[in-house]
Design an enzyme around this catalytic site. Structure first.
Site, mmCIF file in Angstrom:
data_model
loop_
_atom_site.group_PDB
_atom_site.id
_atom_site.type_symbol
_atom_site.label_atom_id
_atom_site.label_comp_id
_atom_site.label_asym_id
_atom_site.label_seq_id
_atom_site.Cartn_x
_atom_site.Cartn_y
_atom_site.Cartn_z
ATOM 1 C CB THR A 121 -0.915 0.008 1.233
ATOM 2 O OG1 THR A 121 -1.733 -1.162 1.205
ATOM 3 C CG2 THR A 121 -1.805 1.237 1.243
ATOM 4 C CG LEU A 156 -5.355 -9.746 0.716
ATOM 5 C CD1 LEU A 156 -4.027 -10.449 0.937
ATOM 6 C CD2 LEU A 156 -6.302 -10.606 -0.116
ATOM 7 C CE LYS A 210 -4.695 -1.422 0.792
ATOM 8 N NZ LYS A 210 -5.338 -2.635 1.291
ATOM 9 C CG PHE A 255 -16.505 -2.694 7.472
ATOM 10 C CD1 PHE A 255 -15.270 -2.591 8.076
ATOM 11 C CD2 PHE A 255 -16.677 -3.648 6.486
ATOM 12 C CE1 PHE A 255 -14.221 -3.421 7.708
ATOM 13 C CE2 PHE A 255 -15.638 -4.485 6.102
ATOM 14 C CZ PHE A 255 -14.400 -4.364 6.720
ATOM 15 C CB ILE A 256 -22.488 -0.207 10.496
ATOM 16 C CG1 ILE A 256 -23.467 -1.235 9.923
ATOM 17 C CG2 ILE A 256 -22.096 0.803 9.439
ATOM 18 C CD1 ILE A 256 -24.823 -0.608 9.562
ATOM 19 N N GLY A 263 -8.230 -1.216 14.166
ATOM 20 C CA GLY A 263 -6.798 -1.332 14.416
ATOM 21 C C GLY A 263 -6.165 -2.096 13.279
ATOM 22 C CB CYS A 266 -4.926 -1.990 6.514
ATOM 23 S SG CYS A 266 -4.052 -3.400 5.802
ATOM 24 C CE LYS A 269 0.376 0.650 6.304
ATOM 25 N NZ LYS A 269 0.209 0.974 4.866
ATOM 26 N NE ARG A 336 0.986 -5.346 11.890
ATOM 27 C CZ ARG A 336 1.238 -5.744 10.649
ATOM 28 N NH1 ARG A 336 2.149 -5.093 9.937
ATOM 29 N NH2 ARG A 336 0.599 -6.769 10.118
#
Length: 444
Positions: A121, A156, A210, A255-256, A263, A266, A269, A336
């Site tokens: 990325t 991914l 991305k 994703f809700i 965290g 990906c 950052k 991470r």
């Protein structure tokens, strides 16, 4: 095809294993001889469901090789994939030092014309930078070899990466070369048999795609967490609200899920990197900054709630918190940017002891917290509860979804449970005799 994968981290190893699974011959290159030795022995150094079996199968069949020599990896390769890390710098920008180093080494080592694929990325414009570096090295060698640089970002999910690679929603290919596009179509054809999933665009558009994808998903997470915070104050139930908005096909349910924030390697950052890139381009990233701020607040939300609960009871100092879950999400050992790190720092900083368990992230956690005497990582799910003043669920592992509540209650010093992932029903927990706190729902 014959492929060279440079970097055997999360993206590199998953990509290599999946390409080899489809019959390609893949050589992975890593600068760490210990990692290469471990992989050649058939052992995988990262946890990802299904990955180790796939690596061992292709390695046994001779389709998957590991080496520390880039020259060996590039020998006869049709394509070389750059899959090295691009961590955040203190200002939020992307550290491209590993990418630059690999580009230099490719320019010095390549012996035939080559398609170089950026799978790391990277910020918009990196493909141009990589091509310039390689061409500079070729010019220094007085070589007339031709390099074509393609952007091919990965999409991914940790914990489902093998499935995501084998059955992708889409394959984004950024190139201005018809020949490179044709090669990438051929390479990815076995992964797109049911429909055409390959989207060819310019390298800069692919690089931006991305970042835009990850930042959109991060935005949905921060949005629902802010809605959950409001629900708690006004007496609404975020579970009902989620059902009400998720049923709208324009929004959807993915994703809700309210919780402890995002965290991993990906989202944090990439949100920071795109915000930095926007500011450098003269665009104030108001939304991206808000997404990051909400997430930082959410990671501390349960630590704050625990401190508030114990404040009139002598404070958290000297008390013990049992913690279920350390990885940033289930089905990975990746810690991470995990919420558990923020929570533990916030509570141990006030003198609270934390005894924690995670099914697979324990060893990583021991390394992270080795200098914190108030943190103990144990190997038993129920062992952590023995004598603790409260239990906090921080990761949504399946084995935490329907535990032996009677055993938990008998082990805890008091029946106090903080649920950072909304795994349980407030009414059911009340019936079991627990004092129960969750996210965006009423307290039991």
């Amino acid at each position: 095809m014959k492929l060279c994968i440079i970097g055997t981290g999360y993206v590199g190893l998953v990509s290599a294993a999946c390409f080899a699974e489809m019959g390609n011959t893949v050589t992975c290159v890593d600068v760490n001889p210990a990692v290469v030795e471990k992989l050649n022995a058939g052992s995988v150094h990262i946890f990802e469901p299904g990955l180790e079996d796939m690596v061992q199968r292709s390695r046994a069949d001779g389709r998957l090789l590991f080496t520390a020599s880039l020259a060996d990896g590039l020998a006869g390769a049709d394509c070389a994939f750059i899959c090295v890390g691009t961590p955040s710098l203190p200002d939020g920008s992307c550290d491209l030092s590993y990418v630059r180093r690999v580009a230099c080494e490719i320019g010095r080592a390549m012996r035939t014309n080559l398609i170089v694929v950026d799978k790391s990325t990277v910020p918009v414009g990196t493909a141009d930078m990589v091509r310039g570096i390689i061409e500079g090295e070729l010019a220094a060698r007085k070589s007339d070899l031709v390099v074509t640089v393609v952007s091919n970002p990965e999409f991914l999910k940790e914990g489902a990466a093998v499935t995501d690679f084998m059955k992708p929603d889409r394959v984004v290919v950024g190139t201005d070369s018809d020949r490179a596009a044709a090669v990438m179509r051929e390479l990815y054809a076995p992964f797109a048999r049911t429909r055409d999933k390959i989207l060819v665009m310019t390298p800069r558009s692919a690089e931006m795609t991305k970042y835009a994808a990850n930042c959109m998903l991060a935005t949905k997470i921060s949005f629902i967490n802010e809605i959950a915070a409001i629900c708690e104050r006004v007496g609404a139930d975020v579970r009902d609200v989620r059902a009400g908005i998720g049923s709208d096909t324009r929004i959807g349910y993915q994703f809700i899920y309210p919780g402890l924030g995002y965290g991993g390697s990906c989202f944090p950052k990439d949100v920071r990197a795109l915000a930095h890139a926007a500011a450098e381009a003269g665009v104030e990233p108001l939304l991206l900054n808000a997404v990051e701020a909400v997430n930082a607040r959410q990671k501390q939300s349960m630590a704050l709630r625990i401190r508030e609960y114990f404040e009139p009871r002598g404070g958290v100092g000297g008390k013990t918190l049992a913690l279920w879950g350390l990885a940033f999400k289930a089905n990975t050992d990746d810690m991470r940017e995990a919420a558990s790190i923020s929570i533990i720092a916030g509570l141990t900083g006030q003198g609270m002891k934390v005894r924690a368990f995670d099914p697979v992230a324990g060893e990583n956690a021991r390394r992270i917290f080795r200098d914190n005497p108030l943190v103990e990582i144990v190997d038993g799910q129920y062992e952590v509860c023995d004598g603790a003043q409260a239990l906090l669920v921080a990761t949504e592992w399946n084995q935490f979804r329907n535990p032996d509540f009677g055993r938990v209650k008998s082990l805890l010093a008091s029946p106090l449970l903080f649920d950072g992932r909304n795994l349980y029903s407030p009414s059911a927990m009340a019936e079991r005799g627990f004092i129960y706190f969750c996210v965006g729902r009423r307290t039991a």
